[in-house]
Enzyme design. Structure first.
Site, PDB file in Angstrom:
ATOM      1  N   ASP A 142     -40.622   0.809  15.902  1.00 56.16           N
ATOM      2  CA  ASP A 142     -40.174   1.683  16.975  1.00 56.16           C
ATOM      3  C   ASP A 142     -40.338   0.997  18.315  1.00 56.16           C
ATOM      4  O   ASP A 142     -40.886  -0.092  18.415  1.00 56.16           O
ATOM      5  CB  ASP A 142     -41.011   2.959  16.978  1.00 56.16           C
ATOM      6  CG  ASP A 142     -40.565   3.901  15.880  1.00 56.16           C
ATOM      7  OD1 ASP A 142     -39.461   3.699  15.355  1.00 56.16           O
ATOM      8  OD2 ASP A 142     -41.331   4.831  15.570  1.00 56.16           O
TER       9      ASP A 142
ATOM     10  N   LYS B 237     -35.043   4.277  19.448  1.00 51.31           N
ATOM     11  CA  LYS B 237     -33.942   4.816  20.234  1.00 51.31           C
ATOM     12  C   LYS B 237     -33.143   3.672  20.858  1.00 51.31           C
ATOM     13  O   LYS B 237     -33.708   2.730  21.398  1.00 51.31           O
ATOM     14  CB  LYS B 237     -34.541   5.679  21.330  1.00 51.31           C
ATOM     15  CG  LYS B 237     -33.536   6.434  22.116  1.00 51.31           C
ATOM     16  CD  LYS B 237     -34.264   7.424  22.981  1.00 51.31           C
ATOM     17  CE  LYS B 237     -33.396   7.786  24.159  1.00 51.31           C
ATOM     18  NZ  LYS B 237     -33.869   8.953  24.849  1.00 51.31           N
TER      19      LYS B 237
ATOM     20  N   MET C 240     -45.128  13.580  26.210  1.00 51.94           N
ATOM     21  CA  MET C 240     -43.785  13.847  26.732  1.00 51.94           C
ATOM     22  C   MET C 240     -43.524  12.940  27.909  1.00 51.94           C
ATOM     23  O   MET C 240     -44.410  12.264  28.387  1.00 51.94           O
ATOM     24  CB  MET C 240     -43.686  15.280  27.207  1.00 51.94           C
ATOM     25  CG  MET C 240     -44.861  15.631  28.117  1.00 51.94           C
ATOM     26  SD  MET C 240     -44.456  16.763  29.380  1.00 51.94           S
ATOM     27  CE  MET C 240     -45.386  16.075  30.716  1.00 51.94           C
TER      28      MET C 240
HETATM   29  N1  SAH Z   1     -47.162   8.499  17.425  1.00 54.07           N
HETATM   30  C1  SAH Z   1     -47.408   8.330  18.830  1.00 54.07           C
HETATM   31  C2  SAH Z   1     -46.650   9.324  19.678  1.00 54.07           C
HETATM   32  C3  SAH Z   1     -45.161   9.187  19.608  1.00 54.07           C
HETATM   33  S1  SAH Z   1     -44.285  10.351  20.609  1.00 54.07           S
HETATM   34  C4  SAH Z   1     -48.900   8.404  19.091  1.00 54.07           C
HETATM   35  O1  SAH Z   1     -49.676   8.762  18.217  1.00 54.07           O
HETATM   36  O2  SAH Z   1     -49.312   8.046  20.198  1.00 54.07           O
HETATM   37  C5  SAH Z   1     -44.004   9.403  22.066  1.00 54.07           C
HETATM   38  C6  SAH Z   1     -44.849   9.939  23.181  1.00 54.07           C
HETATM   39  O3  SAH Z   1     -46.151   9.411  23.071  1.00 54.07           O
HETATM   40  C7  SAH Z   1     -44.387   9.503  24.538  1.00 54.07           C
HETATM   41  O4  SAH Z   1     -43.405  10.369  25.027  1.00 54.07           O
HETATM   42  C8  SAH Z   1     -45.647   9.638  25.350  1.00 54.07           C
HETATM   43  O5  SAH Z   1     -45.901  10.959  25.683  1.00 54.07           O
HETATM   44  C9  SAH Z   1     -46.680   9.228  24.348  1.00 54.07           C
HETATM   45  N2  SAH Z   1     -47.027   7.816  24.526  1.00 54.07           N
HETATM   46  C10 SAH Z   1     -46.798   6.805  23.687  1.00 54.07           C
HETATM   47  N3  SAH Z   1     -47.307   5.647  24.187  1.00 54.07           N
HETATM   48  C11 SAH Z   1     -47.881   5.957  25.356  1.00 54.07           C
HETATM   49  C12 SAH Z   1     -48.595   5.226  26.334  1.00 54.07           C
HETATM   50  N4  SAH Z   1     -48.817   3.913  26.208  1.00 54.07           N
HETATM   51  N5  SAH Z   1     -49.056   5.872  27.420  1.00 54.07           N
HETATM   52  C13 SAH Z   1     -48.837   7.190  27.569  1.00 54.07           C
HETATM   53  N6  SAH Z   1     -48.175   7.931  26.678  1.00 54.07           N
HETATM   54  C14 SAH Z   1     -47.707   7.342  25.574  1.00 54.07           C
END
Ligand code: SAH
Length: 571
Positions: free
Chosen positions: A41, A63, A246
């Site tokens: 991803d 995406k 989000m």
């Molecule tokens: N599986 C992932 C989440 C995926 S959904 C997890 O466990 O972290 C994607 C969302 O994760 C983004 O919209 C954001 O809100 C959050 N996200 C992912 N990486 C991030 C980062 N480095 N800093 C802040 N938010 C993050």
């Protein structure tokens, strides 16, 4: 690759953590290194795939182009297909695969298809970004529970389809004035959008799906576009911290809905963008103010929002230093086996490291056949950290087993510089002679007062003769043993391109210069060339390149120091 029919493949649903490569689990790294196929991803650490096999199939299934995601059915179908071909498949997801990662859906599909799978949890962004911002998601006396909440629940729902009471205003979309950002107290603010994109773009350059990833980084993620579809009263009444996954677009709507449902307007909120990445930014406010703060600071995805009393702790507990190389990309050209110390140092200083090892070393057994008896020598000169390893492998004095440092007991040991001395020390050998500077001439000087009859010079095949010549000139009988040679390490065009266009490119030996230029051609005009010392600089000049920075101490620490000085002067 394994034979298709006999051995069924397997799928590992692997979490890659939130972005800092140091937060990949040991298990994730192992599986990445082994995988036949990796489907990954967007929000994985930029270097997560560096350890993948050269012949592994790497496919981006996130995406695309800031628009549509690769449909989930395609990804699932591909997972099943590859596993049925007998491949070991890693499905690599940002954070944790089972936290808003659709890992559960994929696991169900695999189970239905009769494919073996396992799950490797990852450090989830909500907890990690909070921690890196100095926010404990639970805290005695402040919060005894934490809820991880998605910014949307129905992926295809049109904006406003949820049961929210307030419509998002859209006010938090990026695009506020840069003046506002500049006057903010959140240090790196106005530039922050740029480094994050740069990080993503250079990350992307490594993959065949370059454009898609970098575009996607600029676009908000899917969670931005839709309002959540849940019971706001229940959420507002939740007795603890709420962590929203989000983008910033949904933030105004969420803050409004929480207030309307009874969460106090004065409740502290923190928004962490690019959590754990070198470009991490945090802004804080209250439910009443956070949307405006986020707009002003042009906060962008990926970001998490932390709602609750703990958010305020970031004021006192923020610990992430503003690091001197934040936002810079630095290419490391030395052999992979030696690169990790330099890479780690640079990362600790905030740089995004581009690994471009165009060389590696391999043992030479011809024309010098193993084993090597050190007993006749009263002086043994070791001229590189690599030589330490290869020398020990070859040692055989007839009494000790090969690899046993006691075979060297009868001789004085001279190291060419501090790095070689360190490598010797790691093997339990304290060098008798170590010059301050890492060049052959310095070792010659340091050896001036050392008497010897017969010396062994242990070195690479392609090395200068300064040291043996100087020893011979003093009447010492000298045997030169070429223990290893440097050979080209093939690199993908994307890795080379990323290195060519980094902010800095580091050369730690003449061979790194020669092999890099052979493989990649000269660095881009904007790239600054950093040389470890005069010999390396001379090789650069022979190739028509002038180093911008030359270390005055010719080792890794010296090189990092010189780079830091330049970065500070040209900030
Ligand atoms: N599986 C992932 C989440 C995926 S959904 C997890 O466990 O972290 C994607 C969302 O994760 C983004 O919209 C954001 O809100 C959050 N996200 C992912 N990486 C991030 C980062 N480095 N800093 C802040 N938010 C993050």
């Amino acid at each position: 690759m394994s034979a298709p029919e006999q051995k069924p493949g397997r799928v590992h649903l692997v979490g890659a953590g939130p972005g800092d490569p140091g937060l990949l689990t040991v298990r994730a790294v192992e599986l990445i290194a082994r995988a036949d196929t990796i489907l990954y991803d967007r929000l994985i650490p930029s270097s997560a795939l560096d350890g993948a096999r050269e012949d592994a199939e790497l496919r981006f299934v996130g995406k695309q182009g800031g628009g549509e995601a690769v449909p989930q059915e395609h990804t699932t179908a591909l997972l099943i297909e590859r596993a049925r071909e007998g491949r070991e498949v890693v499905r690599l997801k940002g954070g944790d695969p089972f936290v808003f990662g659709r890992g559960g859906e994929e696991a169900l599909a695999l189970r239905d298809a009769g494919i073996d799978f396992d799950v490797v949890p990852g450090v989830t962004a909500g907890v990690a970004a909070a921690a890196y911002a100095g926010i404990p998601v639970t805290h005695r006396g402040l919060s005894t529970a934490v809820a991880l909440v998605t910014g949307h629940t129905r992926e295809d729902a049109p904006p406003g389809a949820g049961r929210t009471r307030a419509k998002p205003t859209g006010a938090a979309e990026p695009g506020g004035t840069s003046d506002a950002a500049q006057t903010s107290d959140a240090a790196q603010t106005s530039d922050a959008a740029q480094p994050y994109d740069a990080a993503q773009a250079s990350d992307a350059a490594r993959t065949s799906d370059a454009a898609r990833i970098s575009d996607a980084a600029q676009a908000s993620d899917p969670t931005d576009d839709h309002e959540p579809d849940f019971d706001w009263e229940a959420l507002a009444a939740f007795p603890g911290t709420l962590v929203f996954y989000m983008g910033v677009r949904a933030l105004p709507g969420i803050a409004r809905a929480l207030i309307d449902a009874g969460r106090p307007e004065s409740q502290p909120v923190a928004l962490v963008e690019g959590g754990t990445l070198p470009t991490q930014r945090t802004v804080t406010g209250t439910l009443g103010t956070i949307a405006e703060v986020a707009r002003r600071e042009q906060m962008k995805a990926p970001a998490v929002t932390i709602v609750g009393a703990v958010a305020e702790l970031s004021q006192s507990l923020h610990w992430l230093p503003v690091r001197p190389l934040t936002g810079r990309t630095v290419a490391v050209t030395r052999a992979r086996a030696q690169a990790s110390r330099l890479a780690r140092r640079l990362e600790e200083l905030g740089a995004e490291v581009v690994q471009a090892p165009t060389i590696r070393t391999q043992a030479l057994t011809e024309p010098e056949p193993a084993p090597l008896d050190p007993s006749p020598y009263d002086l043994i000169c070791v001229t590189s950290p690599n030589a330490v390893e290869y020398l020990l492998q070859r040692l055989d004095d007839g009494t000790h087993s090969p690899g046993d440092a006691r075979a060297l007991a009868g001789a004085r040991v001279a190291a060419i510089g501090p790095g070689t001395a360190r490598a010797l020390r790691e093997r339990g050998i304290l060098a008798d002679v170590v010059p301050e500077r890492f060049v052959a001439e310095s070792l010659v000087e340091a050896l001036a007062g050392v008497n010897a009859r017969r010396a062994l010079v242990a070195r690479a095949r392609e090395a200068r003769d300064v040291l043996p010549d100087a020893l011979k000139a003093r009447g010492i009988e000298v045997d030169v043993v070429a223990l290893y040679e440097t050979v080209a390490e093939p690199l993908s065009p994307r890795a080379l391109e990323r290195a060519r266009s980094a902010d800095y490119i580091t050369f730690t030996s003449s061979s790194t210069v020669r092999f890099f230029l052979d493989a990649a051609g000269p660095p881009s005009a904007k790239t600054k060339i950093v040389s470890i010392g005069p010999a390396t600089s001379a090789t650069l000049r022979e190739h028509g390149l002038e180093p911008h920075v030359e270390a005055s101490q010719h080792d890794i620490d010296g090189l990092v120091e010189a780079l830091l000085v330049d970065a500070a002067e040209n900030g």
